[in-house]
Enzyme design. Structure first.
Site, PDB file in Angstrom:
ATOM      1  N   SER A 177       0.835  -1.207   0.000  1.00 59.23           N
ATOM      2  CA  SER A 177       0.000   0.000   0.000  1.00 59.23           C
ATOM      3  C   SER A 177       0.869   1.256   0.000  1.00 59.23           C
ATOM      4  CB  SER A 177      -0.915   0.012   1.223  1.00 59.23           C
ATOM      5  OG  SER A 177      -1.818  -1.063   1.143  1.00 59.23           O
ATOM      6  N   ASN A 221      -6.939   0.355  -0.121  1.00 60.23           N
ATOM      7  CA  ASN A 221      -6.796  -0.307   1.172  1.00 60.23           C
ATOM      8  C   ASN A 221      -7.618   0.470   2.196  1.00 60.23           C
ATOM      9  OD1 ASN A 221      -6.128  -1.421   3.580  1.00 60.23           O
ATOM     10  ND2 ASN A 221      -3.927  -1.436   3.234  1.00 60.23           N
ATOM     11  N   CYS A 255      -6.702  -1.772   6.569  1.00 57.63           N
ATOM     12  CA  CYS A 255      -5.548  -2.049   7.436  1.00 57.63           C
ATOM     13  C   CYS A 255      -6.037  -2.003   8.886  1.00 57.63           C
ATOM     14  CB  CYS A 255      -4.433  -1.025   7.220  1.00 57.63           C
ATOM     15  SG  CYS A 255      -3.075  -1.300   8.382  1.00 57.63           S
ATOM     16  N   ASN A 298      -8.616  -8.521   4.158  1.00 59.56           N
ATOM     17  CA  ASN A 298      -7.369  -8.097   4.785  1.00 59.56           C
ATOM     18  C   ASN A 298      -7.183  -8.947   6.048  1.00 59.56           C
ATOM     19  OD1 ASN A 298      -5.132  -6.465   5.750  1.00 59.56           O
ATOM     20  ND2 ASN A 298      -5.942  -4.784   4.528  1.00 59.56           N
ATOM     21  N   GLY A 331      -0.314 -14.108  -0.312  1.00 67.70           N
ATOM     22  CA  GLY A 331       0.668 -13.263   0.355  1.00 67.70           C
ATOM     23  C   GLY A 331       1.544 -14.053   1.309  1.00 67.70           C
TER      24      GLY A 331
HETATM   25  O1  RRO Z   1       1.388  -2.186   6.748  1.00 68.49           O
HETATM   26  C1  RRO Z   1       0.698  -2.861   7.540  1.00 68.49           C
HETATM   27  O2  RRO Z   1       0.949  -2.927   8.753  1.00 68.49           O
HETATM   28  C2  RRO Z   1      -0.483  -3.625   7.080  1.00 68.49           C
HETATM   29  C3  RRO Z   1      -1.388  -3.170   6.154  1.00 68.49           C
HETATM   30 BR1  RRO Z   1      -1.156  -1.582   5.244  1.00 68.49          BR
HETATM   31  C4  RRO Z   1      -2.568  -3.920   5.865  1.00 68.49           C
HETATM   32  O3  RRO Z   1      -3.426  -3.546   5.061  1.00 68.49           O
HETATM   33  N1  RRO Z   1      -2.737  -5.077   6.515  1.00 68.49           N
HETATM   34  C5  RRO Z   1      -1.849  -5.547   7.399  1.00 68.49           C
HETATM   35  O4  RRO Z   1      -2.056  -6.619   7.976  1.00 68.49           O
HETATM   36  N2  RRO Z   1      -0.708  -4.799   7.677  1.00 68.49           N
END
Ligand code: RRO
Length: 306
Positions: free
Chosen positions: A48, A128, A131, A193, A266
């Protein structure tokens, strides 16, 4: 001519196979994204990216637990200006669709970042709004129907490429939020997510992550993701990108039967390596052929009609 039974078109994007890299893993440099493409992924979703650079949280930012990982990276990213160079480089070196994951602290920031990503060559944008552990963005937007509508609407007005919206499972009715996103202009939904979680060190009594709480990913959340996709499929007409704990071809097929048109991987990439892409697509292709289908598209949502 031999037909590729895994080829799909989702939200106007053509994929040679429906197994994409999920946001957050190997998605911050052109070099790593190109490696993922060469490993056989059907498409790429970046880490992101926001309007300005952001350092993220101090270490430790990731901890392994049974059946998964808990992370609180805190959105580390170089900002869209610097990242635009990476986007151009990826588009020079690969043919597969590049989807840039975007976050912001306001609808205007989401829209401006999305616009710059598209100008740099992104084929689509994934918002996104999910998060689980950064204040004033992510889940705080995606769990609030009014904010979600405003953000999706504003981005939709600013770009003319496909718009994906990635939703959080940390809500009581994810399908309702999918409906809100679609009414506001989403061309596809990505679900899910990570799930809010934490781990405490029993020797010291301290939470392990510097941020204390984080997001759980990996096989532990797969059944939650399957349920979310099943519910969203019943409520909206746009395609779904399924995400959450996929680590082998059986998982990928399960998501597609639940209603996903494509999947994103992922944590399995982080844990098992880049070989997962070929292993998953090989298994999916064999399944589709063995069951007598011409295309994987024929089994999208099949479990709903059985
Ligand atoms: O960067 C993060 O800590 C993070 C993000 Br942007 C997200 O969308 N989901 C996640 O589990 N970690």
């Amino acid at each position: 001519m031999v037909l590729n039974c895994l080829e799909v078109e989702v939200a106007g994007l053509k994929f040679k196979n429906p197994v994409l890299l999920a946001a957050g893993i190997l998605g911050i440099t052109a070099e790593s994204l190109v490696r993922v493409a060469e490993a056989g992924a059907g498409g790429l979703v970046t880490k992101s990216i926001g309007l300005k650079p952001r350092r993220g949280y101090p270490n430790p930012t990731v901890v392994q637990v049974n059946c998964g990982l808990i992370n609180a990276m805190g959105l580390p990213n170089p900002g869209i200006k610097a990242f635009s160079e990476e986007i151009r480089e990826v588009k020079k070196r690969t043919e597969i669709p590049l989807i840039v994951s975007v976050y912001g602290y306001s609808a205007e920031e989401f829209a401006e970042t999305a616009k710059q990503a598209i100008e740099a060559g992104a084929d689509a944008v994934e918002l996104n709004v999910s998060c689980p552990h950064v204040e004033k963005t992510g889940g705080e937007i995606g769990q609030n129907p009014e904010l979600l509508k405003e953000v999706v609407g504003k981005v939709k007005d600013r770009i003319s490429k496909p718009l994906l919206v990635k939703l959080s499972p940390n809500v009581s009715d994810i399908a309702h939020l999918a409906e809100v996103a679609v009414k506001a202009g989403a061309d596809a939904i990505t679900a899910i997510n990570t799930v809010r979680a934490m781990k405490i060190d029993v020797r010291t009594g301290h939470p392990i992550l510097a941020n204390k709480t984080g997001g759980l990913s990996g096989p532990a959340i797969k059944p939650i993701a399957v349920r979310c996709i099943y519910e969203i499929y019943e409520r909206v007409k746009v395609p779904i990108f399924g995400c959450g704990g996929i680590s082998n071809w059986r998982d990928a097929i399960e998501f597609i039967l639940a209603g996903a048109s494509a999947v994103q991987v992922g944590t399995a990439v982080a844990v098992k390596g880049l070989e997962v892409f070929r292993a998953i697509t090989k298994g999916m292709e064999a399944y589709v052929k063995r069951r007598g289908f011409k295309s994987v598209e024929e089994i999208v949502g099949l479990s709903h009609s059985l």
